[in-house]
Write a protein that holds these residues in place. Structure first.
Motif, PDB file in Angstrom:
ATOM      1  N   THR A 103      -6.683  -1.215  -5.206  1.00  0.00           N
ATOM      2  CA  THR A 103      -7.458  -0.014  -4.846  1.00  0.00           C
ATOM      3  C   THR A 103      -6.687   1.225  -5.298  1.00  0.00           C
ATOM      4  O   THR A 103      -5.470   1.183  -5.478  1.00  0.00           O
ATOM      5  N   GLY A 104      -7.411   2.334  -5.432  1.00  0.00           N
ATOM      6  CA  GLY A 104      -6.796   3.596  -5.805  1.00  0.00           C
ATOM      7  C   GLY A 104      -6.395   3.615  -7.271  1.00  0.00           C
ATOM      8  O   GLY A 104      -6.840   2.783  -8.067  1.00  0.00           O
TER       9      GLY A 104
ATOM     10  N   GLU B 169       0.842  -1.205   0.000  1.00  0.00           N
ATOM     11  CA  GLU B 169       0.000   0.000   0.000  1.00  0.00           C
ATOM     12  C   GLU B 169       0.869   1.243   0.000  1.00  0.00           C
ATOM     13  O   GLU B 169       1.895   1.297   0.681  1.00  0.00           O
TER      14      GLU B 169
ATOM     15  N   ASN C 194       1.357   6.872  -6.313  1.00  0.00           N
ATOM     16  CA  ASN C 194      -0.070   6.963  -6.006  1.00  0.00           C
ATOM     17  C   ASN C 194      -0.576   8.366  -6.315  1.00  0.00           C
ATOM     18  O   ASN C 194      -0.110   9.337  -5.718  1.00  0.00           O
TER      19      ASN C 194
ATOM     20  N   SER D  18      -3.980   8.874  -6.294  1.00  0.00           N
ATOM     21  CA  SER D  18      -5.370   8.766  -5.863  1.00  0.00           C
ATOM     22  C   SER D  18      -5.580   9.542  -4.554  1.00  0.00           C
ATOM     23  O   SER D  18      -4.666   9.648  -3.739  1.00  0.00           O
ATOM     24  N   PRO D  19      -6.799  10.069  -4.346  1.00  0.00           N
ATOM     25  CA  PRO D  19      -7.081  10.720  -3.051  1.00  0.00           C
ATOM     26  C   PRO D  19      -7.251   9.720  -1.911  1.00  0.00           C
ATOM     27  O   PRO D  19      -7.579  10.091  -0.787  1.00  0.00           O
ATOM     28  N   THR D  20      -7.050   8.453  -2.201  1.00  0.00           N
ATOM     29  CA  THR D  20      -7.101   7.385  -1.191  1.00  0.00           C
ATOM     30  C   THR D  20      -5.786   6.610  -1.277  1.00  0.00           C
ATOM     31  O   THR D  20      -5.072   6.718  -2.273  1.00  0.00           O
ATOM     32  N   PRO D  21      -5.462   5.803  -0.254  1.00  0.00           N
ATOM     33  CA  PRO D  21      -4.292   4.934  -0.413  1.00  0.00           C
ATOM     34  C   PRO D  21      -4.485   4.001  -1.614  1.00  0.00           C
ATOM     35  O   PRO D  21      -5.623   3.693  -1.982  1.00  0.00           O
ATOM     36  N   SER D  22      -3.406   3.597  -2.242  1.00  0.00           N
ATOM     37  CA  SER D  22      -3.463   2.636  -3.358  1.00  0.00           C
ATOM     38  C   SER D  22      -2.830   1.337  -2.905  1.00  0.00           C
ATOM     39  O   SER D  22      -1.751   1.329  -2.301  1.00  0.00           O
TER      40      SER D  22
ATOM     41  N   GLN E 153       0.569   5.446   0.650  1.00  0.00           N
ATOM     42  CA  GLN E 153      -0.317   6.440   1.259  1.00  0.00           C
ATOM     43  C   GLN E 153      -0.616   7.566   0.255  1.00  0.00           C
ATOM     44  O   GLN E 153       0.043   7.698  -0.773  1.00  0.00           O
ATOM     45  N   VAL E 154      -1.615   8.382   0.604  1.00  0.00           N
ATOM     46  CA  VAL E 154      -2.020   9.503  -0.259  1.00  0.00           C
ATOM     47  C   VAL E 154      -0.841  10.466  -0.435  1.00  0.00           C
ATOM     48  O   VAL E 154      -0.151  10.795   0.539  1.00  0.00           O
TER      49      VAL E 154
END
Ligand SMILES: [Fe+2]
Length: 370
Positions: free
Chosen positions: A249-250, A227, A287, A289-293, A229-230
């Motif tokens: 995800t992300g 993962e 990353n 993305s506004p979320t973790p990837s 982080q943002v």
């Protein structure tokens, strides 16, 4: 003098077998697994396609499976390992041991599971309206090229009882073994949701980086999840071919280059994108993305059974039981490893990230990186 036959050399029994299966093969550097077209696959009784990535190496391949609403695969059994990831849909898989004991578990989007070696199994789509799409990474190329005998691989009565593991491994439970950051292990046969599983910090790979290594069905096939982080990206590194990297995800992108290259190859990714960095090609994940990837990586040669010297060095730093140390993938090139520390990377890498995050409207959290 007898007639001379064409010399039988350079044979790839896996590719010969695949030609006879009647399913399409997608070959590319990276692939959108949701965009792969499948065709009816008589062997499984569902839709199938093979995916061959540029960096897939000699040992593994991928299959995409489409199971229609209410449909199921015909019973399968084979002498190669398989790690499956659910791209979409809901259903169940039944695994049958040699003594007739059955284990059934229910999967949904982002589930991960392995088929214990040479057990009988079936996948069922539990929905009456939605089809299910699974992607599987398998060691079929290694096994078929080793034995080049289909009956031995697909019709072998030998039972590997030790591969079943504990009953709880089929329920989403597992055993956590802490070792070193980046080598913490979760041993199981089934992970219900890769988006939800708890990960552990592995700062050596980058700011806020997290990870967990899987031991699935006591297998030689590897899987891990990482993962970012943002507003962050990982450090670049390189290793041998065959890590199949799949976004879970992300969203974001990866840059890839060989030592001395003037430019980067860029792969943009979101859920369903897969690519495999070719042998010794540097790669770095970002990353936006506004979320973790999170991404899943599958490969041949696991933390427990690395199989090749290259995997042993990458994953365990050459250490084994009782000799734990960071692997080459998280050790600086200046110390004989295969990772480029932030302070040693090309300035263009950070500039490109600033540009990409500006476009995405994401705040960069790398101020202290250098
Ligand atoms: Fe990598």
């Amino acid at each position: 003098m007898s007639e001379t036959k064409a010399p039988r050399i350079g044979v790839d029994p896996y590719l010969d077998w695949l030609k006879g299966e009647g399913i399409p093969t997608v070959e590319d550097f990276g692939v959108d697994l949701f965009g792969v077209e499948t065709r009816p696959w008589a062997r499984l009784g569902v839709g199938g396609a093979a995916v061959h990535l540029k960096g897939r190496g000699d040992f593994v391949n991928m299959f995409v499976l489409d199971i229609a609403p209410g449909a199921a695969t015909s019973p399968q059994r084979h002498l190669y390992e398989e790690v499956l990831y659910v791209l979409s849909g809901r259903g169940s898989t039944t695994i049958e041991a040699a003594d007739g004991r059955k284990h059934t578990f229910e999967w949904g989007p982002k589930s991960l599971f392995a088929i214990p070696l040479n057990t009988k199994y079936r996948h069922f789509n539990g929905s009456g309206s939605e089809s299910a799409r699974l992607v599987t990474t398998t060691s079929l190329p290694a096994v078929l090229n080793m034995f080049h005998n289909e009956a031995f691989v697909f019709d072998n009565p030998y039972s590997f009882e030790e591969r079943m593991g504990q009953s709880k491994y089929f329920t989403g439970e597992g055993d956590f073994t802490p070792t070193l950051p980046g080598q913490h292990m979760w041993e199981t046969n089934f992970v219900p949701d890769l988006a939800a599983i708890e990960l552990k910090t592995w700062d050596q790979r980058g700011k806020g980086s997290k990870n967990i290594m899987f031991i699935l069905a006591d297998g030689t096939m590897h899987a891990h999840i990482s993962e970012m982080q943002v507003g962050t990206y990982k450090k670049a590194h390189r290793h041998g071919a065959d890590f199949h990297v799949m976004c879970v995800t992300g969203q974001g992108y990866s840059l890839l280059w060989f030592e001395g290259d003037k430019d980067f190859r860029r792969v943009d990714w979101k859920h369903g994108t897969v690519f495999a960095p070719p042998d010794r090609m540097f790669h770095q994940h970002f990353n936006t993305s506004p979320t973790p990837s999170r991404y899943l990586a599958t490969a041949f040669g696991s933390l427990r059974y690395p199989f090749t010297e290259s995997k042993r060095k990458s994953l365990t730093g050459g250490g084994g039981a009782g000799g734990l140390k960071q692997g080459g993938v998280s050790t600086s090139v200046k110390l004989g490893g295969d990772q480029i520390e932030y302070e040693d990377q090309s300035p263009r890498i950070h500039e490109l990230f600033l540009e990409a995050t500006r476009k995405a409207g994401v705040k960069v959290e790398m101020a202290a990186f250098g």
